[in-house]
Design an enzyme around this catalytic site. Structure first.
Site, PDB file in Angstrom:
ATOM      1  N   ALA A  74       8.855   5.329  -1.905  1.00 54.35           N
ATOM      2  CA  ALA A  74       9.308   4.815  -0.613  1.00 54.35           C
ATOM      3  C   ALA A  74       8.515   5.418   0.547  1.00 54.35           C
ATOM      4  O   ALA A  74       8.043   4.702   1.433  1.00 54.35           O
ATOM      5  CB  ALA A  74      10.798   5.096  -0.437  1.00 54.35           C
ATOM      6  N   GLU A  75       8.352   6.746   0.540  1.00 51.93           N
ATOM      7  CA  GLU A  75       7.641   7.386   1.645  1.00 51.93           C
ATOM      8  C   GLU A  75       6.171   6.980   1.672  1.00 51.93           C
ATOM      9  O   GLU A  75       5.587   6.795   2.738  1.00 51.93           O
ATOM     10  CB  GLU A  75       7.775   8.906   1.607  1.00 51.93           C
ATOM     11  CG  GLU A  75       7.116   9.546   2.811  1.00 51.93           C
ATOM     12  CD  GLU A  75       7.776  10.822   3.291  1.00 51.93           C
ATOM     13  OE1 GLU A  75       7.252  11.384   4.270  1.00 51.93           O
ATOM     14  OE2 GLU A  75       8.779  11.246   2.723  1.00 51.93           O
ATOM     15  N   THR A  76       5.583   6.800   0.509  1.00 47.85           N
ATOM     16  CA  THR A  76       4.187   6.363   0.447  1.00 47.85           C
ATOM     17  C   THR A  76       4.031   4.991   1.085  1.00 47.85           C
ATOM     18  O   THR A  76       3.172   4.779   1.951  1.00 47.85           O
ATOM     19  CB  THR A  76       3.699   6.336  -1.008  1.00 47.85           C
ATOM     20  OG1 THR A  76       3.773   7.657  -1.553  1.00 47.85           O
ATOM     21  CG2 THR A  76       2.276   5.813  -1.105  1.00 47.85           C
ATOM     22  N   SER A  79       4.851   4.977   4.883  1.00 49.68           N
ATOM     23  CA  SER A  79       3.805   5.677   5.640  1.00 49.68           C
ATOM     24  C   SER A  79       2.549   4.834   5.788  1.00 49.68           C
ATOM     25  O   SER A  79       1.913   4.827   6.848  1.00 49.68           O
ATOM     26  CB  SER A  79       3.455   7.003   4.958  1.00 49.68           C
ATOM     27  OG  SER A  79       4.539   7.894   5.021  1.00 49.68           O
TER      28      SER A  79
END
Length: 162
Positions: A74-76, A79
């Site tokens: 999710a963060e990848t 971002s």
């Protein structure tokens, strides 16, 4: 991640970064952690980022996909979307990540799709939906990134004019 050559970027993004001499595929990759986890970004624009990750190798002791692995995916993806929204003079720094895990998954490839909730001048927020191979929602995440000016030493020399 491996075969990053098949990531689909909008032509204007490719042109913007090529003019700066920046390797866009390396800049918008999953990074070292994502590489170890098998994250593969398959589509990327400020309005939609799609990536996959294998369940195998990313499980907790009970054999289910680890919640932290979902958070990495999710963060990848969020971002990358925030970086593309910010453009070549900004860097996205995650400041808040929230993940709700809906169901367990034991095998196959999960797919994450990040779409913007807010795209501002100083912050960008993305919702990331992670689904199992049958298309069932595994996790819903929300990531907010601070968009700050690129500075020398940020790791990727994005702009020589910044």
């Amino acid at each position: 991640m491996g075969e990053q050559q098949h990531v689909k970027f909008p032509q204007e993004v490719i042109d913007e970064y090529a003019a700066l001499g920046v390797d866009i595929l390396a800049l918008f990759s999953a990074g070292h952690l994502g590489t170890r986890m098998g994250v593969d970004i398959v589509e990327a624009s400020a309005d939609r980022v799609v990536g996959t990750m294998p369940v195998e190798g990313n499980t907790q002791p009970y054999g289910l996909l680890h919640g932290g692995a979902s958070a990495v995916l999710a963060e990848t993806l969020g971002s990358v979307g925030a970086m593309l929204h910010g453009g070549s003079t900004k860097i996205a720094v995650g400041v808040d990540l929230n993940c709700t895990h809906h169901r367990g998954v034991r095998s196959g490839l999960v797919t994450g799709v990040a779409t913007p909730v807010h795209q501002g001048r100083s912050t960008a927020t993305y919702e990331i939906v992670i689904s199992d191979p049958e298309g069932r929602r595994v996790c819903t995440a929300r990531l907010t990134c601070l968009l700050r000016d690129v500075r020398a030493g940020d790791g990727a020399q994005v702009s020589s004019a910044g």
